[in-house]
Design an enzyme around this catalytic site. Sequence first.
Site, PDB file in Angstrom:
ATOM      1  N   ILE A 102       0.835  -1.213   0.000  1.00 24.84           N
ATOM      2  CA  ILE A 102       0.000   0.000   0.000  1.00 24.84           C
ATOM      3  C   ILE A 102       0.864   1.255   0.000  1.00 24.84           C
ATOM      4  O   ILE A 102       0.529   2.257  -0.650  1.00 24.84           O
ATOM      5  CB  ILE A 102      -1.003   0.018   1.192  1.00 24.84           C
ATOM      6  CG1 ILE A 102      -1.901   1.265   1.126  1.00 24.84           C
ATOM      7  CG2 ILE A 102      -0.288  -0.063   2.537  1.00 24.84           C
ATOM      8  CD1 ILE A 102      -2.721   1.414  -0.141  1.00 24.84           C
ATOM      9  N   GLY A 326      -5.288  -6.741  -0.704  1.00 22.44           N
ATOM     10  CA  GLY A 326      -5.899  -5.893   0.316  1.00 22.44           C
ATOM     11  C   GLY A 326      -5.012  -4.707   0.625  1.00 22.44           C
ATOM     12  O   GLY A 326      -4.283  -4.237  -0.250  1.00 22.44           O
ATOM     13  N   GLU A 327      -5.073  -4.210   1.850  1.00 22.49           N
ATOM     14  CA  GLU A 327      -4.293  -3.057   2.336  1.00 22.49           C
ATOM     15  C   GLU A 327      -4.777  -1.736   1.742  1.00 22.49           C
ATOM     16  O   GLU A 327      -4.376  -0.666   2.191  1.00 22.49           O
ATOM     17  CB  GLU A 327      -2.788  -3.192   2.005  1.00 22.49           C
ATOM     18  CG  GLU A 327      -2.121  -4.435   2.545  1.00 22.49           C
ATOM     19  CD  GLU A 327      -0.633  -4.504   2.170  1.00 22.49           C
ATOM     20  OE1 GLU A 327      -0.118  -3.578   1.509  1.00 22.49           O
ATOM     21  OE2 GLU A 327       0.021  -5.502   2.558  1.00 22.49           O
ATOM     22  N   GLY A 328      -5.589  -1.803   0.681  1.00 22.76           N
ATOM     23  CA  GLY A 328      -5.967  -0.609  -0.076  1.00 22.76           C
ATOM     24  C   GLY A 328      -5.297  -0.571  -1.438  1.00 22.76           C
ATOM     25  O   GLY A 328      -5.491   0.374  -2.212  1.00 22.76           O
TER      26      GLY A 328
END
Lengths: 359, 359
Positions: A102, A326-328
């Site tokens: 991210i 994930g994580e953004g």
Amino acid sequence: MGTDTITLKEIVKGIKPADEKWVEKAKERTSQLLMPTRALGRLHDISEKICGICKTLKPSINRKAFLVMAGDHGVVEEGVSAYPQEVTGEMIKTFLNGGAGINILAGQVNADVFVVDMGIITDLDPVSLNGEDRLFIHKVAKGTANLSRGPAMSRKEAEQSILTGFQLATDLFKKGIDLLGTGDMGIGNTTPSAAIGTVFTGTALEEMVGRGTGVDDQGLLKKQEVIQKGIDVNRPDIKDGLDVLSKLGGFEIGGISGCILAGAYHGRPVVIDGFISTAGALVAHSLSPNVTDYLFAGHCSEETGHRAMLQYLGLEPVLDLGMRLGEGSGGALAMGIIEGAIKIFTDMLTFEQAGVSNK
Amino acid sequence: MGTDTITLKEIVKGIKPADEKWVEKAKERTSQLLMPTRALGRLHDISEKICGICKTLKPSINRKAFLVMAGDHGVVEEGVSAYPQEVTGEMIKTFLNGGAGINILAGQVNADVFVVDMGIITDLDPVSLNGEDRLFIHKVAKGTANLSRGPAMSRKEAEQSILTGFQLATDLFKKGIDLLGTGDMGIGNTTPSAAIGTVFTGTALEEMVGRGTGVDDQGLLKKQEVIQKGIDVNRPDIKDGLDVLSKLGGFEIGGISGCILAGAYHGRPVVIDGFISTAGALVAHSLSPNVTDYLFAGHCSEETGHRAMLQYLGLEPVLDLGMRLGEGSGGALAMGIIEGAIKIFTDMLTFEQAGVSNK
């Protein structure tokens, strides 16, 4: 805006649909731009949606940020994840050192990364950078309870997690962040997300539950069983988003729901990432269906059930690159496209300005 | 590199496959990065392909640029376009003033825009910016001949258009541009592109010919007829790329083929845009099938036959956003994703560096 003591009921009441009039005005401007009719396809839909959200024909993005919500999950004791639980805290440290996915992808689009301990098992101290808090500690509890044996959290904790996300996002909007992305970290969190996805969308478990960080065939079956058990034991009421969140959720998922509600409440666009962020969107949507007017789905995750979740919400993903980190991360890549769409809308010459012959 | 007097035969002979050994080494590094196995999906394929192209595990992109190739087309006299032919020259002026789609989207990823008059009907003077040429005049002729009645150009002109593109791209690589995008401008140029697409891929005309800038149903039928006539009259030999280009092509399409050959010859990645750039890629591929090792398909265009062209070349588009503007616009948006992929590869910590527990 006096949101410090706002209740969830007041938030939901304050969320209105985006302004269709501004979308129509924006379409009119698009039709004058120097290109064949709507030749940039989805970019026009994106910029016009932003105009409807922000009630302007001159949208501009000055500062972008991600709120990465972290939580741990009691259900990992069932063996549903390929990684040990302490990785959640270790990854948070990496987010703050700048070496994770991210950080790199948010850096690529000049977005800042803020991390929130919504309830991880590890104890960390708040972190600041240039006088600005970067790690917020808002531990609801040290991890949720095991959702396969009872509620993951109390109804009060579910509400607290949503209100925390709402407040943090509100603070960022007040600081001038005009494009907010949601991110997540939490070993085991595809399990509660799949549970939430299954109950809201009515999709069969086999089509909703994926391998997360990488469980094998046996692990996948185990995960499906654990989720089925959780649904049977808890009997969540899908007409009541807080009930679903409290029984099947995670603190970070509640925090993400709060960010999404904040975007809709304050009239700011929010970019969701993948499977976990979309579980948060499902909870927020169950509280106020208008939230999707303010949402952009950054990408379609490789995680099995994500497409069904997005279809349920009526959101078309910007990217489809087989990602599942994930994580953004998917939201960060999508922000580049969204900004491009906005710049096309605001900066491209019209046929008239350019003195080019139209049809 | 002594390419000033290089022949097409020498170029083709000099193009080798990308280095599979470096791709394998890159995959090994990807497996150590701080995330579940290949969790960023297509981003890994992109970065590893770049490693194979550049023969390094430390790829970096310092300067990016687009070469927008412009040409006019005799076939417009058949009524195959929704816009008048003088728009080609008018749009070139807009590219140089910075107000068109490619300027905005290239600006978004910090890529420079260079424009080439490969053979438009309008006479323009060269343009420089900060001492650097921005509009190159390399008119092969003032527009091609009408491909539906005979060859669009001579075999010598076809070769000249390819060598011009090769030389201009070579010059940019020498100046330090390490990621090159191809773009196009030319009223009517979806007609030669569809003709080229049909003959190389064997796709039926109805599935290959689209509405371009926006012809109506009758115009679409007309366009199909015109292309069929062109194929019947010219009988292009698909084993001979120069023959296809000379009979059905455009000067800008030849120029794009030259850029693509240059990327493959010098070992630099090239990002193609949509329908017209991919027609150029088909011609280059017929001369040297190895070129696809060096190519990235920026996006899948809304123009009907584009997907079939990409499938024929074995290229998976980075984006799929319903765009059909050309100019390089889809390639520009994709460059942001490609750069993100490279930064993930080079800058993300490994599990070991981050001190995070692996599975």
